[in-house]
Design a protein around this motif. Structure first.
Motif, short mmCIF file in Angstrom:
data_model
loop_
_atom_site.label_atom_id
_atom_site.label_comp_id
_atom_site.label_asym_id
_atom_site.label_seq_id
_atom_site.Cartn_x
_atom_site.Cartn_y
_atom_site.Cartn_z
N GLY A 104 0.78 -1.23 0.00
CA GLY A 104 0.00 0.00 0.00
C GLY A 104 0.81 1.27 0.00
N PHE A 105 2.13 1.15 -0.13
CA PHE A 105 3.00 2.33 -0.01
C PHE A 105 2.69 3.37 -1.09
CE2 PHE A 105 7.03 4.43 -1.26
CZ PHE A 105 7.25 5.15 -0.09
N LEU A 106 2.58 2.93 -2.33
CA LEU A 106 2.34 3.86 -3.44
C LEU A 106 0.96 4.51 -3.30
CD1 LEU A 106 3.39 5.06 -6.03
CD2 LEU A 106 2.48 3.09 -7.27
N ASP A 107 -0.03 3.75 -2.89
CA ASP A 107 -1.37 4.32 -2.71
C ASP A 107 -1.38 5.42 -1.66
OD1 ASP A 107 -2.33 2.61 -4.61
OD2 ASP A 107 -3.11 1.14 -3.18
N VAL A 108 -0.62 5.21 -0.57
CA VAL A 108 -0.54 6.23 0.49
C VAL A 108 0.04 7.52 -0.05
CG1 VAL A 108 0.58 6.84 2.68
CG2 VAL A 108 -0.42 4.57 2.38
N LEU A 109 1.12 7.41 -0.82
CA LEU A 109 1.75 8.60 -1.40
C LEU A 109 0.79 9.35 -2.32
CD1 LEU A 109 5.33 7.32 -2.38
CD2 LEU A 109 4.71 8.76 -0.44
N PHE B 194 2.85 7.25 -14.50
CA PHE B 194 3.26 6.51 -15.70
C PHE B 194 4.70 6.01 -15.54
CE2 PHE B 194 -0.31 8.82 -17.18
CZ PHE B 194 -0.80 8.18 -18.31
N ASP B 195 4.96 4.83 -16.07
CA ASP B 195 6.32 4.29 -16.13
C ASP B 195 6.54 3.78 -17.55
OD1 ASP B 195 8.74 3.02 -15.91
OD2 ASP B 195 8.30 2.05 -14.00
N ALA B 196 7.48 4.41 -18.26
CA ALA B 196 7.77 4.07 -19.66
C ALA B 196 6.52 4.14 -20.52
CB ALA B 196 8.41 2.68 -19.75
N GLY B 197 5.67 5.13 -20.27
CA GLY B 197 4.49 5.34 -21.08
C GLY B 197 3.28 4.53 -20.70
N ALA B 198 3.43 3.60 -19.75
CA ALA B 198 2.31 2.77 -19.30
C ALA B 198 1.83 3.25 -17.94
CB ALA B 198 2.72 1.31 -19.23
N VAL B 199 0.54 3.12 -17.68
CA VAL B 199 -0.02 3.56 -16.40
C VAL B 199 0.44 2.61 -15.30
CG1 VAL B 199 -2.12 4.02 -15.11
CG2 VAL B 199 -2.02 4.58 -17.54
N LEU B 200 1.18 3.15 -14.35
CA LEU B 200 1.66 2.35 -13.22
C LEU B 200 0.65 2.38 -12.07
CD1 LEU B 200 4.00 0.73 -11.92
CD2 LEU B 200 4.93 2.92 -11.13
N ALA B 201 0.00 3.52 -11.86
CA ALA B 201 -0.97 3.64 -10.77
C ALA B 201 -1.92 4.78 -11.08
CB ALA B 201 -0.27 3.88 -9.44
N VAL C 16 11.38 11.36 -4.86
CA VAL C 16 12.34 10.86 -3.88
C VAL C 16 11.84 9.57 -3.23
CG1 VAL C 16 13.41 11.35 -1.65
CG2 VAL C 16 13.35 13.11 -3.41
N ARG C 17 10.56 9.58 -2.84
CA ARG C 17 10.03 8.41 -2.16
C ARG C 17 9.94 7.20 -3.11
NH1 ARG C 17 11.64 9.69 2.26
NH2 ARG C 17 10.38 8.07 3.26
N LEU C 18 9.59 7.45 -4.35
CA LEU C 18 9.54 6.35 -5.33
C LEU C 18 10.93 5.82 -5.62
CD1 LEU C 18 6.85 7.71 -7.82
CD2 LEU C 18 6.61 5.79 -6.24
N ALA C 19 11.91 6.72 -5.64
CA ALA C 19 13.29 6.26 -5.85
C ALA C 19 13.74 5.37 -4.69
CB ALA C 19 14.23 7.46 -6.00
N LEU C 20 13.35 5.77 -3.47
CA LEU C 20 13.68 4.94 -2.31
C LEU C 20 12.99 3.57 -2.40
CD1 LEU C 20 13.51 7.50 0.65
CD2 LEU C 20 15.54 6.31 -0.21
#
Length: 417
Positions: free
Chosen positions: A51-56, A72-79, A156-160
């Motif tokens: 759930g980390f990405l959803d919280v952000l 988006f990640d490389a043109g595709a929907v990530l979330a 920053v948080r996604l990089a972590l």
């Protein structure tokens, strides 16, 4: 007089109203700053959780007043977070912006209803984020600093989180390598057989978790067989081929009780050639047989070194007579035969010994190795082994080994009694 007083009262009221608006704006700004700070300080322990990405994204949604956020990640929907009716239309808008400016900073588009930004412009520009608002409440220039701060915090948080995932994946790989190393080393960590005719020493030290060096022994009907090999390459492919080579040698030893070294070598080659050809690798190999009744050693050397016979105070290399296994098939090898005297020592190593580097990057080399074999030839095979590895450790002075190091020493048992 009354008109002047009314003007003064109106001016004071306007100032009070302006002050109240400024105070409200300041409070709102402070609240937003605190919210951005909270976003940047999301519990690191949750990095990598489901759930980390959803919280952000939920926090970013609340902070910006957006109706939807797309990642988006490389043109595709990530979330995606938020509720909107035209999701496909929003996705198309973002893809058009990315296509026009893949590494661009924040871009306002769609009548100021959307802001699209690059989360990692310095890392290939793979990830983008888009904020959408309803048409009745578009973004303004005052929203850009807030969105920029939120995007930076998200980046920053996604990089972590990505770093955390990589560390977990690396930990899994290292664990698999450790298991593979244990299995591979278990194939060769067998004490040399005891013989009334010869005394043996054998040791291998992998340079990494998995190595390609090996030694094998076998004994049948008065013949003591041995093989020392080095699989080209490192890591799991070399370790897998090493275990197959050990098995091939053992089968060949058991199937040839008579000391026909060329026949044993041919059988090992037949078993391994196709696997080596498929993998694009080769194995340097020494195969030998000791007739215990006469202490005569017969050897085939397939591109292997160092192999040194110490006799009468001289160290003479035993040259190879055929290429390594996996290079050319079916070559008939020459056999080198010697009868071990009391003072003779046969020393078979791998190139990790002679290619050990010192602090100044100088290699130990064949000349030093030959001299070390000669100077320690009065010792037992175990004593020679201890001397070789101790000398190499002193020479390295803490420099890491770049290759596996293996040593096998064969001597007449009379010399060690």
């Amino acid at each position: 007089m009354h008109a002047a007083a009314a003007l003064i009262r109106a001016t004071i009221a306007e100032l009070d109203s302006t002050q109240a608006a400024l105070a409200e704006a300041l409070i709102a700004s402070q609240d937003r700053l605190l919210a951005v700070k909270a976003l940047a300080q999301v519990n690191v322990r949750r990095v990598g959780s489901d759930g980390f990405l959803d919280v952000l994204l939920d926090q970013a949604l609340a902070l910006t007043g957006a109706s939807q956020i797309l990642l988006f990640d490389a043109g595709a929907v990530l979330a995606s977070r938020g509720v909107v009716t035209d999701v496909d239309g929003h996705i198309e808008i973002v893809r058009e912006v990315i296509a026009a400016s893949p590494r661009g900073a924040l871009v306002t588009t769609a009548g100021d209803r959307a802001i699209v930004g690059n989360l990692d412009p310095d890392d290939g520009g793979r990830r983008h984020i888009a904020f959408f608002r309803p048409a009745a409440r578009p973004f303004s220039t005052t929203d850009l600093p807030l969105v920029e701060a939120i995007s930076a915090a998200l980046g920053v948080r996604l990089a972590l989180a990505q770093l955390h995932r990589r560390e977990l994946e690396q930990a899994v790989v290292e664990r698999e390598h450790q298991l593979a190393s244990a299995l591979a080393q278990s194939a060769i960590t067998v004490d040399p057989p005891r013989s009334p005719a010869v005394d043996l020493f054998a040791r291998t030290v992998p340079a990494s978790l998995t190595g390609g060096d090996f030694f094998v022994f076998g004994r049948a009907d008065g013949v003591l067989w041995f093989a020392v090999g080095d699989v080209a390459g490192k890591g799991l492919p070399a370790a897998m081929l090493m275990t197959r080579a050990v098995a091939a040698c053992r089968v060949a030893f058991l199937g040839h009780p008579s000391p026909s070294v060329p026949d044993v070598f041919a059988r090992i080659e037949d078993e391994l050639y196709a696997h080596l050809d498929d993998a694009g690798l080769f194995i340097t190999l020494v195969v030998g047989a000791v007739e215990e009744s006469s202490r005569t050693v017969s050897m085939v050397n397939a591109g292997h070194s160092p192999v040194v016979l110490v006799r009468d105070g001289y160290a003479a290399p035993v040259r190879s007579s055929v290429p390594p296994l996996g290079v050319l098939r079916g070559r008939v090898p020459e056999v080198c035969s010697v009868t071990l005297g009391v003072s003779d020592r046969l020393v078979v190593g791998t190139d990790g010994l002679v290619e050990q580097a010192g602090p100044d990057s100088e290699l130990f080399g064949y000349d030093r190795f030959d001299e070390l074999c000669r100077s320690s030839s009065r010792l037992t095979p175990a004593g020679i082994g201890a001397e070789v590895f101790a000398t190499l450790a002193d020479f390295a002075s803490g420099t890491a080994a770049s290759d596996d190091a293996t040593l096998v020493v064969v001597a007449s048992a009379e010399a060690t009694r």
